[in-house]
Design an enzyme around this catalytic site. Sequence first.
Site, PDB file in Angstrom:
ATOM      1  CB  CYS A   1      -5.504  -0.276   5.644  1.00 12.53           C
ATOM      2  SG  CYS A   1      -4.270  -0.663   6.988  1.00 12.53           S
TER       3      CYS A   1
ATOM      4  N   GLY B   1      -7.666 -14.233   0.594  1.00 17.47           N
ATOM      5  CA  GLY B   1      -7.808 -14.567   2.170  1.00 17.47           C
ATOM      6  C   GLY B   1      -7.625 -15.916   2.288  1.00 17.47           C
TER       7      GLY B   1
ATOM      8  CB  ILE C   1       2.146  -3.083   8.651  1.00 14.88           C
ATOM      9  CG1 ILE C   1       2.176  -4.572   8.648  1.00 14.88           C
ATOM     10  CG2 ILE C   1       3.630  -2.565   8.114  1.00 14.88           C
ATOM     11  CD1 ILE C   1       3.510  -5.169   9.322  1.00 14.88           C
TER      12      ILE C   1
ATOM     13  CG  LEU D   1      -1.245   1.607   5.334  1.00 14.55           C
ATOM     14  CD1 LEU D   1      -2.393   2.594   4.824  1.00 14.55           C
ATOM     15  CD2 LEU D   1      -1.293   0.279   4.247  1.00 14.55           C
TER      16      LEU D   1
ATOM     17  N   GLY E   1       1.085  -1.180  -0.033  1.00 13.18           N
ATOM     18  CA  GLY E   1       0.192   0.083   0.072  1.00 13.18           C
ATOM     19  C   GLY E   1       0.955   1.134   0.020  1.00 13.18           C
TER      20      GLY E   1
HETATM   21  C1  LIG Z   1       1.799  -7.876   6.945  1.00 10.99           C
HETATM   22  C2  LIG Z   1       0.726  -7.435   6.047  1.00 10.99           C
HETATM   23  C3  LIG Z   1       0.631  -6.401   5.287  1.00 10.99           C
HETATM   24  C4  LIG Z   1      -0.642  -5.988   4.656  1.00 10.99           C
HETATM   25  N1  LIG Z   1      -0.316  -4.687   3.942  1.00 10.99           N
HETATM   26  C5  LIG Z   1      -1.611  -4.370   3.016  1.00 10.99           C
HETATM   27  C6  LIG Z   1      -1.491  -3.057   2.419  1.00 10.99           C
HETATM   28  O1  LIG Z   1      -0.531  -2.519   2.317  1.00 10.99           O
HETATM   29  N2  LIG Z   1      -2.665  -2.976   1.612  1.00 10.99           N
HETATM   30  C7  LIG Z   1      -3.565  -3.868   1.515  1.00 10.99           C
HETATM   31  O2  LIG Z   1      -4.544  -3.892   0.594  1.00 10.99           O
HETATM   32  N3  LIG Z   1      -3.700  -5.021   2.144  1.00 10.99           N
HETATM   33  C8  LIG Z   1      -2.532  -5.428   3.081  1.00 10.99           C
HETATM   34  N4  LIG Z   1      -2.877  -6.774   3.658  1.00 10.99           N
HETATM   35  C9  LIG Z   1      -3.922  -7.387   3.473  1.00 10.99           C
HETATM   36  C10 LIG Z   1      -3.432  -8.794   2.453  1.00 10.99           C
HETATM   37  O3  LIG Z   1      -3.157  -7.807   1.188  1.00 10.99           O
HETATM   38  C11 LIG Z   1      -4.454  -9.603   2.565  1.00 10.99           C
HETATM   39  O4  LIG Z   1      -5.774  -8.842   2.062  1.00 10.99           O
HETATM   40  C12 LIG Z   1      -5.103 -10.281   3.668  1.00 10.99           C
HETATM   41  O5  LIG Z   1      -3.740 -10.606   4.324  1.00 10.99           O
HETATM   42  C13 LIG Z   1      -5.709 -11.657   3.378  1.00 10.99           C
HETATM   43  O6  LIG Z   1      -5.021 -12.526   2.863  1.00 10.99           O
HETATM   44  P1  LIG Z   1      -4.050 -13.761   3.247  1.00 10.99           P
HETATM   45  O7  LIG Z   1      -4.984 -14.467   4.259  1.00 10.99           O
HETATM   46  O8  LIG Z   1      -3.629 -14.429   2.089  1.00 10.99           O
HETATM   47  O9  LIG Z   1      -3.025 -12.747   3.988  1.00 10.99           O
HETATM   48  C14 LIG Z   1      -1.696  -7.010   4.349  1.00 10.99           C
HETATM   49  C15 LIG Z   1      -1.431  -8.291   5.220  1.00 10.99           C
HETATM   50  C16 LIG Z   1      -0.440  -8.479   5.927  1.00 10.99           C
HETATM   51  C17 LIG Z   1      -0.482  -9.758   6.683  1.00 10.99           C
END
Ligand SMILES: Cc1cc2nc3c(=O)[nH]c(=O)nc-3n(C[C@H](O)[C@H](O)[C@H](O)COP(=O)(O)O)c2cc1C
Length: 329
Positions: A153, A266, A94, A96, A69
């Site tokens: 977020c 997810g 985190i 952003l 992001g």
């Molecule tokens: C460490 C971390 C940082 C993330 N940073 C962002 C981000 O900057 N922007 C965003 O839209 N989603 C962010 N997400 C969300 C992920 O893109 C994703 O939507 C969410 O983790 C669900 O997918 P997963 O279960 O495969 O991790 C972040 C997730 C994690 C774990």
Amino acid sequence: MFPAPLVRRFLIAYPESMPPRLEVDLAPGHKTGLVLRNPVMPASGTFSWGFEFAKHFDINALGAVVSKGVTMAPRGGNRQPRVAQTPAGMLNSIGLQNVGISEVIDELAAAWAKWKTPVIVNIAGDTVDEFGRMAAMLDGIPGIAALELNISCPNVDVGGMEIGQDPASAARATRAAVRKTDLPVIVKLTPNVTDPALLARACADEGAAALCAINTVVGMAIDLKRRRPVLPRAKGGLSGPAIKPIALRMVYDVSQAVRIPVIGCGGISTGEDAIEFLMAGATAIQVGTATFANPRALLDVLEGMTAWLAANNVADVNDIIACAHPVPA
Ligand SMILES: Cc1cc2nc3c(=O)[nH]c(=O)nc-3n(C[C@H](O)[C@H](O)[C@H](O)COP(=O)(O)O)c2cc1C
């Protein structure tokens, strides 16, 4: 020229050995389009800017890359600890942390332009109008193929989920971005709402090319010794296998509510997880938390998905998208 038995064997074996077609279109009818060679891409924030992973495998094997992001100004992120392990996933806060939009435009995009795989930039405005200003700044920059609006977020004080929980604000943020760029605009939805279909329709009506479901689910953990929340902001975003059923349900609901493509995200860590999302209505999928335990997770998901399609005689991945939707009476 060839002996007849050999020709017969080739003709019989060939259809079975043809690899399934994997190409998907995330912005059909859109000016620039967004055709991916396959439906697998990283989830924002779990793949940094892509360069670290490009050292370990051929980045062009992926359908797309999604950036961390990006905000208008660089950010240092929240206080530590920013992550907490949970039984079937992780909590993150985190906040952003990122290099800011100028560095993306001046430095990173030029390097992305050398890749064959398209790069989707995830942007996080503090306000609805800021989404428009950021979209205008990124418009026409070589190396950037699409924008993903992070209106979901849970780890920031302004913008983020606050915009994404209200259909009217989500619609305004989408409109602000769509008006300022020719790039396809993907809107990333939060699961932390009562009626995701309402939200999805609000964004689709304002010209979103596609939707991404889901961002993290708000959760928390307590440190028993300190008798305090583990994360300094108390709450964080839950991701990983724990949220897969929630994400699947959202993809299923949202993809029936709109006529634009939906990207599923997810808890995906295997090819079969990805197939479930496609059947629920996703046109493409993102892999996030799984990458932290297995840096090759994206390739494993792609290989597993391709193997499943081949083993089940599916010639084109598009043929199984939304096959689990209710059959109209
Ligand atoms: C460490 C971390 C940082 C993330 N940073 C962002 C981000 O900057 N922007 C965003 O839209 N989603 C962010 N997400 C969300 C992920 O893109 C994703 O939507 C969410 O983790 C669900 O997918 P997963 O279960 O495969 O991790 C972040 C997730 C994690 C774990």
